[in-house]
Design a protein around this motif. Structure first.
Motif, PDB file in Angstrom:
ATOM      1  N   ILE A 185      60.168 101.727  93.926  1.00 55.99           N
ATOM      2  CA  ILE A 185      59.163 101.137  92.796  1.00 55.99           C
ATOM      3  C   ILE A 185      58.553 101.583  92.067  1.00 55.99           C
ATOM      4  O   ILE A 185      57.428 101.613  91.321  1.00 55.99           O
ATOM      5  N   PHE A 186      57.466 102.365  92.339  1.00 56.22           N
ATOM      6  CA  PHE A 186      56.610 103.198  92.095  1.00 56.22           C
ATOM      7  C   PHE A 186      57.432 104.726  90.835  1.00 56.22           C
ATOM      8  O   PHE A 186      56.458 103.939  89.985  1.00 56.22           O
ATOM      9  N   ILE A 187      58.651 105.100  91.179  1.00 56.89           N
ATOM     10  CA  ILE A 187      58.865 105.690  89.257  1.00 56.89           C
ATOM     11  C   ILE A 187      59.293 104.679  88.736  1.00 56.89           C
ATOM     12  O   ILE A 187      58.717 104.697  87.956  1.00 56.89           O
ATOM     13  N   LEU A 188      59.727 103.149  89.158  1.00 58.13           N
ATOM     14  CA  LEU A 188      60.090 102.455  87.973  1.00 58.13           C
ATOM     15  C   LEU A 188      59.073 101.547  87.332  1.00 58.13           C
ATOM     16  O   LEU A 188      58.971 101.195  86.611  1.00 58.13           O
ATOM     17  N   GLN A 189      57.844 101.489  87.773  1.00 55.60           N
ATOM     18  CA  GLN A 189      56.600 101.099  87.477  1.00 55.60           C
ATOM     19  C   GLN A 189      56.133 102.187  86.922  1.00 55.60           C
ATOM     20  O   GLN A 189      55.169 101.869  85.984  1.00 55.60           O
ATOM     21  N   ASN A 190      56.455 103.148  86.631  1.00 59.75           N
ATOM     22  CA  ASN A 190      55.470 104.440  86.044  1.00 59.75           C
ATOM     23  C   ASN A 190      56.671 105.523  84.684  1.00 59.75           C
ATOM     24  O   ASN A 190      56.400 106.683  84.884  1.00 59.75           O
ATOM     25  N   LEU A 191      57.235 104.652  84.297  1.00 55.99           N
ATOM     26  CA  LEU A 191      58.216 105.551  83.287  1.00 55.99           C
ATOM     27  C   LEU A 191      58.085 106.255  82.290  1.00 55.99           C
ATOM     28  O   LEU A 191      58.688 106.433  81.476  1.00 55.99           O
ATOM     29  N   ASP A 192      56.299 105.974  81.504  1.00 48.64           N
ATOM     30  CA  ASP A 192      55.752 106.449  80.230  1.00 48.64           C
ATOM     31  C   ASP A 192      55.956 107.956  80.898  1.00 48.64           C
ATOM     32  O   ASP A 192      56.154 108.684  81.923  1.00 48.64           O
TER      33      ASP A 192
ATOM     34  N   LEU B  24      56.448 109.645  84.489  1.00 50.61           N
ATOM     35  CA  LEU B  24      55.201 109.992  84.810  1.00 50.61           C
ATOM     36  C   LEU B  24      55.275 110.225  86.621  1.00 50.61           C
ATOM     37  O   LEU B  24      54.643 110.856  87.416  1.00 50.61           O
ATOM     38  N   GLY B  25      55.758 108.426  86.836  1.00 51.21           N
ATOM     39  CA  GLY B  25      56.498 108.994  88.004  1.00 51.21           C
ATOM     40  C   GLY B  25      57.485 109.881  89.136  1.00 51.21           C
ATOM     41  O   GLY B  25      57.260 110.160  90.126  1.00 51.21           O
ATOM     42  N   VAL B  26      57.745 110.504  88.212  1.00 48.40           N
ATOM     43  CA  VAL B  26      58.598 111.338  88.734  1.00 48.40           C
ATOM     44  C   VAL B  26      57.809 112.517  88.677  1.00 48.40           C
ATOM     45  O   VAL B  26      58.416 113.312  89.927  1.00 48.40           O
ATOM     46  N   THR B  27      57.071 113.131  88.008  1.00 49.61           N
ATOM     47  CA  THR B  27      56.000 114.571  87.707  1.00 49.61           C
ATOM     48  C   THR B  27      55.479 113.979  88.907  1.00 49.61           C
ATOM     49  O   THR B  27      55.080 114.972  89.861  1.00 49.61           O
TER      50      THR B  27
ATOM     51  N   VAL C  31      60.402 103.807 103.428  1.00 45.72           N
ATOM     52  CA  VAL C  31      59.590 104.381 101.893  1.00 45.72           C
ATOM     53  C   VAL C  31      60.353 104.597 100.920  1.00 45.72           C
ATOM     54  O   VAL C  31      59.568 105.035  99.933  1.00 45.72           O
ATOM     55  N   LEU C  32      61.501 105.102 101.212  1.00 50.96           N
ATOM     56  CA  LEU C  32      62.395 104.850  99.717  1.00 50.96           C
ATOM     57  C   LEU C  32      62.706 104.164  99.002  1.00 50.96           C
ATOM     58  O   LEU C  32      62.165 104.385  97.326  1.00 50.96           O
ATOM     59  N   ILE C  33      62.103 103.196  99.416  1.00 52.01           N
ATOM     60  CA  ILE C  33      62.634 101.499  98.296  1.00 52.01           C
ATOM     61  C   ILE C  33      60.480 101.099  96.994  1.00 52.01           C
ATOM     62  O   ILE C  33      60.875 101.506  96.630  1.00 52.01           O
ATOM     63  N   VAL C  34      59.735 101.899  98.045  1.00 53.13           N
ATOM     64  CA  VAL C  34      58.288 102.301  97.699  1.00 53.13           C
ATOM     65  C   VAL C  34      58.368 103.201  96.530  1.00 53.13           C
ATOM     66  O   VAL C  34      57.782 102.472  95.899  1.00 53.13           O
ATOM     67  N   LEU C  35      59.002 104.585  96.877  1.00 60.01           N
ATOM     68  CA  LEU C  35      58.756 105.776  96.512  1.00 60.01           C
ATOM     69  C   LEU C  35      59.850 104.790  94.771  1.00 60.01           C
ATOM     70  O   LEU C  35      59.611 105.324  93.272  1.00 60.01           O
TER      71      LEU C  35
END
Length: 115
Positions: A58-65, A80-83, A52-56
């Motif tokens: 990846i999600f954060i790294l793909q949503n850096l706007d 955006l991913g962190v938000t 789950v942490l790996i998926v998170l």
């Protein structure tokens, strides 16, 4: 297919293993060989948590706007991913608080019922 008694064909089932063992011998089923332990459950939980942490990540790294958050008088600019992750964590905290309050209500009701 072979019709002679000694020949076995891959198309025909082999029934030699279906014989009943002699009395006095006991063979345990293969499913009872290893019991489920707390250590195994913990290990499984850790592996799932890591996935789950790996998926998170990846999600954060793909949503850096950048996204700007407005909370009362404060303004925050975060990726955006962190938000979205922070919003999910806040939702989980609210859910946990509501569940905890309900558990306390049920415990109090159970104690009153036993007295």
């Amino acid at each position: 297919m072979s019709t002679t008694p000694g020949d076995s064909s891959p198309l025909e089932p082999d029934h030699d293993h279906d014989q009943i063992p002699p009395e006095g011998t006991h063979t345990a089923p293969a499913t009872d060989a290893v019991a489920h332990t707390r250590a195994a459950a913990t290990w499984t939980g850790l592996v799932i948590g890591i996935l789950v942490l790996i998926v998170l990540l990846i999600f954060i790294l793909q949503n850096l706007d950048s996204a700007t958050l407005h909370l009362f008088a404060w303004d925050f600019t975060l990726p955006l991913g962190v938000t979205i992750l922070l919003a999910a964590i806040a939702g989980a905290i609210v859910m946990a608080l509501a569940g905890g309050i309900r558990i306390l209500q049920i415990r109090r009701a159970a104690k009153r019922g036993l007295s």
